[in-house]
Design an enzyme around this catalytic site. Sequence first.
Site, mmCIF file in Angstrom:
data_model
loop_
_atom_site.group_PDB
_atom_site.id
_atom_site.type_symbol
_atom_site.label_atom_id
_atom_site.label_comp_id
_atom_site.label_asym_id
_atom_site.label_seq_id
_atom_site.Cartn_x
_atom_site.Cartn_y
_atom_site.Cartn_z
ATOM 1 C CE LYS A 22 -1.586 1.618 4.063
ATOM 2 N NZ LYS A 22 -1.200 3.009 4.309
ATOM 3 C CG ASN A 23 2.442 2.633 3.456
ATOM 4 O OD1 ASN A 23 1.269 2.944 3.188
ATOM 5 N ND2 ASN A 23 2.851 2.420 4.681
ATOM 6 C CB CYS A 117 -4.571 10.905 11.361
ATOM 7 S SG CYS A 117 -3.027 10.123 11.789
ATOM 8 N NE ARG A 122 1.065 10.909 10.038
ATOM 9 C CZ ARG A 122 0.466 9.869 9.472
ATOM 10 N NH1 ARG A 122 -0.642 9.399 9.995
ATOM 11 N NH2 ARG A 122 0.930 9.333 8.375
ATOM 12 C CG ASP A 305 3.477 1.725 9.368
ATOM 13 O OD1 ASP A 305 3.683 1.925 8.157
ATOM 14 O OD2 ASP A 305 3.179 2.627 10.164
ATOM 15 N NE ARG A 397 -7.199 4.589 5.490
ATOM 16 C CZ ARG A 397 -6.695 5.759 5.895
ATOM 17 N NH1 ARG A 397 -7.096 6.294 7.019
ATOM 18 N NH2 ARG A 397 -5.778 6.365 5.171
HETATM 19 C C1 EPZ Z 1 4.455 7.103 6.008
HETATM 20 O O1 EPZ Z 1 3.682 8.161 6.554
HETATM 21 C C2 EPZ Z 1 3.544 5.885 5.995
HETATM 22 N N1 EPZ Z 1 2.378 6.153 5.139
HETATM 23 C C3 EPZ Z 1 3.072 5.572 7.407
HETATM 24 O O2 EPZ Z 1 2.287 4.387 7.341
HETATM 25 C C4 EPZ Z 1 4.306 5.296 8.257
HETATM 26 O O3 EPZ Z 1 3.897 5.051 9.596
HETATM 27 C C5 EPZ Z 1 5.244 6.516 8.217
HETATM 28 O O4 EPZ Z 1 5.593 6.806 6.845
HETATM 29 C C6 EPZ Z 1 6.530 6.284 8.986
HETATM 30 O O5 EPZ Z 1 7.180 5.166 8.471
HETATM 31 C C7 EPZ Z 1 2.506 6.010 3.810
HETATM 32 O O6 EPZ Z 1 3.565 5.699 3.306
HETATM 33 C C8 EPZ Z 1 1.277 6.257 2.994
HETATM 34 P P1 EPZ Z 1 6.564 10.565 7.905
HETATM 35 P P2 EPZ Z 1 4.273 9.682 6.500
HETATM 36 O O7 EPZ Z 1 6.408 11.804 7.104
HETATM 37 O O8 EPZ Z 1 4.974 9.886 5.228
HETATM 38 C C9 EPZ Z 1 7.202 13.864 11.186
HETATM 39 C C10 EPZ Z 1 0.385 3.053 7.658
HETATM 40 O O9 EPZ Z 1 -0.087 2.558 8.685
HETATM 41 N N2 EPZ Z 1 7.047 14.839 10.099
HETATM 42 O O10 EPZ Z 1 7.775 9.724 7.735
HETATM 43 O O11 EPZ Z 1 3.181 10.599 6.855
HETATM 44 C C11 EPZ Z 1 5.861 13.285 11.609
HETATM 45 O O12 EPZ Z 1 5.241 14.104 12.564
HETATM 46 C C12 EPZ Z 1 0.897 4.481 7.679
HETATM 47 O O13 EPZ Z 1 0.496 2.453 6.563
HETATM 48 C C13 EPZ Z 1 7.306 16.186 10.343
HETATM 49 O O14 EPZ Z 1 7.668 16.564 11.456
HETATM 50 O O15 EPZ Z 1 5.308 9.626 7.701
HETATM 51 C C14 EPZ Z 1 6.198 11.954 12.198
HETATM 52 O O16 EPZ Z 1 6.560 12.127 13.562
HETATM 53 C C15 EPZ Z 1 0.654 5.170 9.024
HETATM 54 N N3 EPZ Z 1 7.143 17.089 9.350
HETATM 55 C C16 EPZ Z 1 7.436 11.530 11.429
HETATM 56 O O17 EPZ Z 1 7.910 12.691 10.733
HETATM 57 C C17 EPZ Z 1 6.747 16.708 8.089
HETATM 58 O O18 EPZ Z 1 6.636 17.588 7.193
HETATM 59 C C18 EPZ Z 1 7.150 10.439 10.415
HETATM 60 O O19 EPZ Z 1 6.344 10.976 9.431
HETATM 61 C C19 EPZ Z 1 6.489 15.339 7.847
HETATM 62 C C20 EPZ Z 1 6.645 14.419 8.864
#
Ligand code: EPZ
Length: 423
Positions: A22-23, A117, A122, A305, A397
């Site tokens: 999915k990701n 969320c 996020r 995850d 989802r």
């Molecule tokens: C991706 O989300 C995945 N989703 C998430 O999987 C996964 O948990 C996450 O990466 C971490 O591995 C998809 O790929 C669709 P991040 P993403 O940006 O990209 C901080 C699932 O269950 N951050 O790496 O949103 C944020 O707050 C989902 O399949 C900032 O501070 O994750 C968090 O603490 C849930 N500023 C950390 O980075 C930003 O601009 C990780 O977020 C962006 C992120």
Amino acid sequence: MKKLIVKGGRTLKGTVTVSSSKNSILPLLAASLLSNGEVTLEALPAIRDVSTMIELLRRFGAKITNEKYSTVKIDPTTAMFVEAPYEIIKTMRASFIVLGPLLAKMGRARVSMPGGCAIGNRPIDLHLEGLKKLGACIDIEEGYILAKASRLRGNKISLNFPSVGATENLMMAASMATGETVIENAAREPEIVDLADFLRKMGADIHGDGSDTLHIIGVDELKPVVFRPIPDRIEAATYIIAGAMAGDTVEVKNIVPDHLEIVLSKLRTAGVQMEVFDNRCIVKGCKRFNAVDFKSTPYPGFPTDLQAQMMILLCLAEGQSVVREEIFENRFMHVAELKRMGADIEIKNRKAVIRGVKKLKGAPVMVSDLRAGAALLLAALVAEGQTVLNRIYHLERGYDNFVDKFIGLGADLKLSNEESLKK
Ligand code: EPZ
């Protein structure tokens, strides 16, 4: 509201095949906007997040044909709209990664801010700062990001956190910018490498994916491709943990062991018996596990995850385990539900202390998000008696055909639309 009724204690055996990631699929669908012709994605699972992203591409005017659903053709040349509405973004915040490709291809975008969320607030600051570095003008108006860029220009970007989504947005934007972009402290997840493979096949000039530094030299055109995404490593590990806890012997097919290195190592430390081959794994069930400490960190660390699913196995381990959730600020919502099933867990901020118990007991539980749902389903499989999982739309989802897949392994699951199920 659909519920899932699980009778615990059944022994799982047989083979389950993992679906595409999915990701990985979500950024690949977004990246298809960059092509100058029809892109074909193969082996897509019938999960809600994929159909949500496909719907979003249709809103832009792209022509989508899903032959058998699993093979989807996207022709982005008919796209002329650039608005990603709140009604879609709020249901799936990952759709925010259309911002980079829209900017690169159309020169403008109006994308709703995703908002928080269940697992955390996020933020998107890293996405926006990076796009500004590439020359985009970014304004915020009524909850929408208004972005403009006649032509993005390569630059050096240093992420203060290896954000997966920000790395994806910036990779896609930089692939058609003029000149070179360097992204430091980039995310290293397998889904980043899959996106880079997809873009390279389209003609992009990208190096360093899988490491913390990406080098991208922008090109003027990206051409159509046929592409099959990598298997879903999170789904794979979910079934491996199910087999470890409830199995006789379960074979999990269509996996990439390299994507699960630290997970398989932690499972072995917990006492899980597995035989791992190049694209499958055979796991043997066992009744008790060793306590194991772990923390969720960016890849190649233990994936956030899988934190909830791994915790279920530790609920039945001998002794005390300590789990630290270092990625999201609120990703222990499954714990309250597990305690209602008899688990012994104490939370202190981002640390969970789990003391193994002899067994879990079935109960009505509430699913709060996709991965908490998967964890509660695992708990229900091994609990004594019946568990009713409410709000299982979260599971739909991201877990392809999970009811049939678990029933195929011998689990006793039943979907129900009944309003109130007596235990
Ligand atoms: C991706 O989300 C995945 N989703 C998430 O999987 C996964 O948990 C996450 O990466 C971490 O591995 C998809 O790929 C669709 P991040 P993403 O940006 O990209 C901080 C699932 O269950 N951050 O790496 O949103 C944020 O707050 C989902 O399949 C900032 O501070 O994750 C968090 O603490 C849930 N500023 C950390 O980075 C930003 O601009 C990780 O977020 C962006 C992120």
